[in-house]
Design a protein around this motif. Structure first.
Motif, PDB file in Angstrom:
ATOM      1  N   THR A 189     -46.110   5.777  44.980  1.00 44.20           N
ATOM      2  CA  THR A 189     -47.453   5.757  45.558  1.00 44.20           C
ATOM      3  C   THR A 189     -48.020   4.337  45.638  1.00 44.20           C
ATOM      4  O   THR A 189     -49.065   4.119  46.228  1.00 44.20           O
ATOM      5  N   ASP A 190     -47.340   3.339  45.021  1.00 50.16           N
ATOM      6  CA  ASP A 190     -47.761   1.944  45.180  1.00 50.16           C
ATOM      7  C   ASP A 190     -46.692   1.158  45.926  1.00 50.16           C
ATOM      8  O   ASP A 190     -45.589   1.650  46.131  1.00 50.16           O
ATOM      9  N   GLU A 191     -47.034  -0.063  46.279  1.00 51.51           N
ATOM     10  CA  GLU A 191     -46.139  -0.949  47.041  1.00 51.51           C
ATOM     11  C   GLU A 191     -44.742  -1.018  46.396  1.00 51.51           C
ATOM     12  O   GLU A 191     -43.737  -0.792  47.050  1.00 51.51           O
ATOM     13  N   ILE A 192     -44.724  -1.344  45.094  1.00 50.75           N
ATOM     14  CA  ILE A 192     -43.442  -1.491  44.392  1.00 50.75           C
ATOM     15  C   ILE A 192     -43.180  -0.227  43.572  1.00 50.75           C
ATOM     16  O   ILE A 192     -44.038   0.217  42.818  1.00 50.75           O
ATOM     17  N   PRO A 193     -42.000   0.380  43.755  1.00 52.54           N
ATOM     18  CA  PRO A 193     -41.716   1.614  43.008  1.00 52.54           C
ATOM     19  C   PRO A 193     -41.739   1.395  41.495  1.00 52.54           C
ATOM     20  O   PRO A 193     -41.416   0.307  41.020  1.00 52.54           O
ATOM     21  N   MET A 194     -42.134   2.414  40.758  1.00 51.95           N
ATOM     22  CA  MET A 194     -42.233   2.291  39.305  1.00 51.95           C
ATOM     23  C   MET A 194     -41.510   3.429  38.596  1.00 51.95           C
ATOM     24  O   MET A 194     -41.709   4.603  38.920  1.00 51.95           O
ATOM     25  N   MET A 203     -32.001   2.015  35.390  1.00 51.86           N
ATOM     26  CA  MET A 203     -32.668   0.931  36.134  1.00 51.86           C
ATOM     27  C   MET A 203     -31.701   0.197  37.052  1.00 51.86           C
ATOM     28  O   MET A 203     -32.039  -0.126  38.194  1.00 51.86           O
ATOM     29  N   GLU A 204     -30.512  -0.064  36.533  1.00 49.05           N
ATOM     30  CA  GLU A 204     -29.526  -0.797  37.335  1.00 49.05           C
ATOM     31  C   GLU A 204     -29.230  -0.063  38.644  1.00 49.05           C
ATOM     32  O   GLU A 204     -29.196  -0.651  39.721  1.00 49.05           O
ATOM     33  N   LYS A 205     -29.047   1.263  38.525  1.00 46.42           N
ATOM     34  CA  LYS A 205     -28.744   2.070  39.718  1.00 46.42           C
ATOM     35  C   LYS A 205     -29.942   2.099  40.673  1.00 46.42           C
ATOM     36  O   LYS A 205     -29.773   2.076  41.886  1.00 46.42           O
ATOM     37  N   LEU A 206     -31.150   2.148  40.122  1.00 44.81           N
ATOM     38  CA  LEU A 206     -32.341   2.149  40.980  1.00 44.81           C
ATOM     39  C   LEU A 206     -32.460   0.821  41.722  1.00 44.81           C
ATOM     40  O   LEU A 206     -32.699   0.780  42.927  1.00 44.81           O
ATOM     41  N   GLY A 211     -34.157  -2.661  45.124  1.00 47.28           N
ATOM     42  CA  GLY A 211     -34.614  -4.014  44.819  1.00 47.28           C
ATOM     43  C   GLY A 211     -35.527  -3.949  43.610  1.00 47.28           C
ATOM     44  O   GLY A 211     -35.225  -3.245  42.643  1.00 47.28           O
ATOM     45  N   GLU A 212     -36.683  -4.621  43.689  1.00 47.44           N
ATOM     46  CA  GLU A 212     -37.561  -4.665  42.520  1.00 47.44           C
ATOM     47  C   GLU A 212     -38.104  -3.276  42.146  1.00 47.44           C
ATOM     48  O   GLU A 212     -38.585  -2.532  43.012  1.00 47.44           O
ATOM     49  N   VAL A 213     -38.009  -2.951  40.866  1.00 47.05           N
ATOM     50  CA  VAL A 213     -38.574  -1.699  40.349  1.00 47.05           C
ATOM     51  C   VAL A 213     -39.369  -2.043  39.088  1.00 47.05           C
ATOM     52  O   VAL A 213     -38.869  -2.746  38.205  1.00 47.05           O
ATOM     53  N   LEU A 214     -40.603  -1.587  39.018  1.00 40.37           N
ATOM     54  CA  LEU A 214     -41.409  -1.811  37.816  1.00 40.37           C
ATOM     55  C   LEU A 214     -41.107  -0.712  36.808  1.00 40.37           C
ATOM     56  O   LEU A 214     -40.589   0.343  37.167  1.00 40.37           O
TER      57      LEU A 214
END
Ligand code: TXA
Ligand code: MG
Length: 351
Positions: A189-194, A203-206, A211-214
């Motif tokens: 729901t925000d610019e950068i996925p979390m 996290m590595e697979k995401l 790209g960037e994941v919070l």
């Protein structure tokens, strides 16, 4: 209420049974079913009354939202208001699979299902029984894990029966689940996925795909609070919790074994029954105690699959005190430790 319990072939479930279970859901009833992660407690996601029954059967607060399970991509368009390109890319790789994505919701999703939030969590599970049941029910099944709120999630149908017998219409038994920890949750729901909940997809697979994941600070806070000593009050609310008092011992291999043996001997002297959770590599050191070998650190998928089951087994045995090694394995360590720490109420001893 009488709960009907039916064994099904996971690969090709009997269509007559699926049809009957689908009818129960369409009428607003509840059916527990297997997915590849854990068993879910299903109700019609678009029916407010069904959502209310789910909260009641689980004893779950009604402001904790439910995941909507779908079987076909068109159904995502019907309930999610905006679907970013990154989410479509992730779905292309991981759906059906152990992935839940959060979107702004359309009005068709009732507040009862979304726990009053303007967003909706959606997952397409990778399990033939789940997928066929979703289609038979009309396309949208709201399903939290099929445990009583606060207990470990169910990885076999017997766990569901322990918690929900007499409270729901039907339990579909498709044998033991493959993964054993709940889906990875990513908020779009925000610019950068979390990342909101770690799971099989790490996290590595995401990051490979997105790209960037919070990471939700709540998950990191949990990691930070791991240094608390046993007598410190648990910082976060206990979840996945066994009835026994669970303590995690963390550190070098030899130090961990020595400390666990010391604590076990002390509890035994106090007249308490002791259970130990250990990896295959170290289980033999604890053979004087009730030790459960949770699997090899090399194949941490097995540790993930067995974790909740082992916690429930200690409950069944009436164990007073559980001492567990820590499992920071590279592949699923974040997901495993997230659940184990919650189960322990963050009671950790660092040696
Ligand atoms: O693997 C799974 O996800 C399993 C199987 C049955 O699919 N389901 C599951 O559901 O674990 P549950 O209800 O036990 O956990 C869902 C989590 C909860 O922590 C809930 O707060 C969160 O997802 N959640 C649901 N909707 C949300 C939303 N709109 N925003 C943020 N979090 C949400
Ligand atoms: Mg749950």
């Amino acid at each position: 209420m009488e709960t009907e319990y039916i064994k099904l072939d996971s690969a090709s479930p009997d269509p007559e049974v699926i049809g009957r279970a689908g009818d129960i859901l369409k009428r607003g009833g509840l059916v527990a079913f297997p997915t590849e992660t854990v068993y879910g407690l299903g109700g019609d996601a678009l029916n407010t009354e069904a959502a209310r029954k789910i909260y009641e059967a689980k004893g779950r607060p009604s402001n904790n939202p439910l995941i909507v399970h779908i079987a076909d991509m068109e159904h995502l368009e019907a309930i999610a208001a905006e679907i970013p390109e990154k989410a479509r890319k992730l779905a292309a790789v991981w759906w059906p699979g152990p992935l839940t994505m959060i979107f702004n919701k359309k009005d068709i999703v009732p507040d009862a299902t979304s726990g009053g939030l303007p967003t909706v969590a959606v997952r397409m599970p990778n399990h033939p029984i789940a997928l066929e049941l979703i289609r038979a029910a009309g396309g949208y099944i709201a399903a939290p894990s099929a445990n009583t709120s606060g207990r470990p999630s169910p990885t076999i149908a017997e766990h569901v029966r322990e918690d929900l017998d007499g409270k729901i219409d039907m339990i579909l038994d498709g044998g033991e689940v493959r993964i054993g920890l709940e889906s990875t949750i990513v908020d779009f729901t925000d610019e950068i996925p979390m990342l909101l909940r770690p799971g099989y997809i790490n996290m590595e697979k995401l990051e490979e795909i997105l790209g960037e994941v919070l990471i939700d600070p709540a998950i990191l806070d949990e990691n930070a609070s791991r240094n608390i000593r046993p007598k410190a009050p648990g910082m976060m609310y206990r979840h996945y919790a066994p009835k026994a008092q669970l303590t995690i011992v963390e550190g070098g291999e030899k130090e961990v074994v020595d400390r666990i043996l010391e604590l076990a001997a002390q509890s035994r002297r106090e007249g308490k029954s002791v259970g130990i959770i250990a990896a295959d590599e170290t289980a033999e050191f604890y053979k004087d105690y009730d030790v459960k070998n949770i699997g090899s650190r090399e194949t941490d998928k097995e540790i993930a699959r067995r974790l909740f089951r082992v916690l429930r087994e200690f409950d069944d045995e009436g164990t007073d005190v559980i001492l567990s090694e820590s499992f920071e394995t590279p592949r699923m360590g974040q997901a495993i430790m997230n659940r184990l720490l919650k189960a322990a109420g963050h009671r950790v001893i660092c040696v």
